[in-house]
Design a protein around this motif. Structure first.
Motif, PDB file in Angstrom:
ATOM      1  N   LEU A 109     -37.032   2.154   7.431  1.00 39.08           N
ATOM      2  CA  LEU A 109     -36.478   1.914   8.735  1.00 39.08           C
ATOM      3  C   LEU A 109     -36.210   1.250   9.985  1.00 39.08           C
ATOM      4  O   LEU A 109     -35.106   1.425  10.343  1.00 39.08           O
ATOM      5  N   ALA A 110     -37.056   0.265  10.268  1.00 38.48           N
ATOM      6  CA  ALA A 110     -36.703  -0.893  10.749  1.00 38.48           C
ATOM      7  C   ALA A 110     -35.542  -2.158  10.560  1.00 38.48           C
ATOM      8  O   ALA A 110     -34.412  -2.430  11.244  1.00 38.48           O
ATOM      9  N   GLY A 111     -35.337  -2.594   9.360  1.00 39.22           N
ATOM     10  CA  GLY A 111     -34.266  -2.770   8.670  1.00 39.22           C
ATOM     11  C   GLY A 111     -33.192  -2.600   8.318  1.00 39.22           C
ATOM     12  O   GLY A 111     -31.907  -3.777   9.107  1.00 39.22           O
ATOM     13  N   SER A 112     -33.093  -1.501   8.680  1.00 38.47           N
ATOM     14  CA  SER A 112     -31.905  -0.382   8.714  1.00 38.47           C
ATOM     15  C   SER A 112     -31.613  -1.173  10.611  1.00 38.47           C
ATOM     16  O   SER A 112     -29.638  -0.881  10.257  1.00 38.47           O
ATOM     17  N   ILE A 113     -32.179  -1.148  10.839  1.00 39.56           N
ATOM     18  CA  ILE A 113     -31.646  -0.766  12.558  1.00 39.56           C
ATOM     19  C   ILE A 113     -31.005  -2.042  13.050  1.00 39.56           C
ATOM     20  O   ILE A 113     -30.310  -3.014  13.899  1.00 39.56           O
ATOM     21  N   TRP A 114     -31.884  -3.229  12.621  1.00 42.30           N
ATOM     22  CA  TRP A 114     -31.814  -4.528  12.527  1.00 42.30           C
ATOM     23  C   TRP A 114     -30.766  -4.709  12.004  1.00 42.30           C
ATOM     24  O   TRP A 114     -29.744  -6.097  12.363  1.00 42.30           O
ATOM     25  N   PHE A 115     -30.310  -4.615  10.885  1.00 40.08           N
ATOM     26  CA  PHE A 115     -29.198  -5.173  10.288  1.00 40.08           C
ATOM     27  C   PHE A 115     -27.718  -4.508  11.139  1.00 40.08           C
ATOM     28  O   PHE A 115     -27.012  -5.289  11.419  1.00 40.08           O
ATOM     29  N   ARG A 116     -28.066  -3.310  11.422  1.00 41.90           N
ATOM     30  CA  ARG A 116     -26.854  -2.501  12.199  1.00 41.90           C
ATOM     31  C   ARG A 116     -25.462  -3.322  12.997  1.00 41.90           C
ATOM     32  O   ARG A 116     -25.450  -3.656  13.613  1.00 41.90           O
ATOM     33  N   VAL A 117     -27.581  -3.917  13.955  1.00 45.79           N
ATOM     34  CA  VAL A 117     -27.463  -4.437  15.435  1.00 45.79           C
ATOM     35  C   VAL A 117     -26.974  -5.632  15.337  1.00 45.79           C
ATOM     36  O   VAL A 117     -26.015  -6.613  15.988  1.00 45.79           O
ATOM     37  N   LEU A 118     -28.105  -6.862  14.700  1.00 44.95           N
ATOM     38  CA  LEU A 118     -27.834  -7.884  14.372  1.00 44.95           C
ATOM     39  C   LEU A 118     -26.830  -8.229  13.432  1.00 44.95           C
ATOM     40  O   LEU A 118     -26.539  -9.395  13.842  1.00 44.95           O
TER      41      LEU A 118
END
Length: 193
Positions: free
Chosen positions: A158-167
Motif C-alpha cells: 500500500l504505502a510503497g506504491s504511493i511512495w513510488f508514485r510520488v517520490l
C-alpha cells in the motif's frame, strides 16, 4: 510544566530540538545538518543533545518518529478497506503537503547513498507499522483477514506504491488512484474466473 505534557522521548525541550532539526533539514538538507546547528537553532546546549542522541542519525530518527508534523491518526472506520483507504490518504498527504514533503524528501532521497540513513528509515517505518497494528488486529477479529495475514507486506504494498508514485515518478496521487491501490492490495490484480 504539567507532568502529563512532558515529551516521551528525550529531554525537557525535545519538541524545540525536533522542530529545529526539521527546520534545518528542510532549509539546508541532510548533509549540512549537524548537532551543533540544531543546538544553536533550538537554544539547547549541544551536550544535552549528545546525551540523548549520540549522532545526527540518532537525532534524526527520534525526530522523524516523535515529531508532530509527521504523525497522523490511525483510522478506525469499521472496515479494513476504509481503514486502508484512510491510511493511504494520510500517507499521500504526508508526501505531498507543503509542511511535510520538504522533510521527507531529503532524508529518503539521500538514503540510497548514505547507508547510515537506513537505520533512520527502519526506525521510522517500524514505528509506523507498530501504530498501524490495531487496524490488522481488528480486521482479523472481524473475519476480514486470516490470522496468518502479514501486516508488513500489506503496508509495503500500500504505502510503497504511493511512495513510488510520488517520490520516484513525480506523479500526483488522486482519490481514484488511492481507491484503486487499496482494491489491488485487498483483491489482487487477477480477475476472478
Amino acid at each position: 510544566m504539567d507532568i502529563d505534557k512532558r515529551p516521551t522521548i528525550g529531554p525537557r525541550k525535545a519538541e524545540e530540538i525536533f522542530a529545529a532539526t526539521l527546520k534545518l533539514l528542510t532549509e539546508k538538507g541532510y548533509d549540512s545538518l549537524t548537532i551543533e546547528s540544531v543546538a544553536a537553532e533550538s537554544g539547547v546546549n549541544k551536550t544535552t543533545i549528545y546525551r540523548w542522541w549520540p549522532s545526527k542519525d540518532a537525532l534524526l530518527a527520534a525526530t522523524l518518529v516523535a515529531s508532530q508534523p509527521l504523525t497522523f491518526a490511525v483510522p478506525d472506520t469499521g472496515s479494513l478497506r476504509g481503514d486502508l483507504l484512510g491510511l493511504a490518504r494520510s500517507i499521500a498527504e504526508l508526501l505531498t503537503a507543503d509542511r511535510t514533503a520538504p522533510i521527507i524528501a531529503p532524508v529518503f532521497a539521500a538514503a540510497p547513498r548514505r547507508p547510515e540513513l537506513g537505520q533512520v528509515a527502519r526506525a521510522f517505518f517500524a514505528d509506523r507499522l507498530a501504530r498501524e497494528q490495531p487496524i490488522f488486529q481488528r480486521a482479523i477479529e472481524r473475519g476480514e483477514l486470516p490470522p496468518t495475514a502479514d501486516p508488513k507486506t500489506i503496508m509495503d504494498m500500500l504505502a510503497g506504491s504511493i511512495w513510488f508514485r510520488v517520490l520516484l515518478r513525480g506523479e500526483a496521487v488522486t482519490p481514484e488512484h488511492l481507491d484503486h491501490i487499496v482494491d489491488m492490495v485487498l483483491h489482487g490484480a487477477v480477475a476472478d474466473a
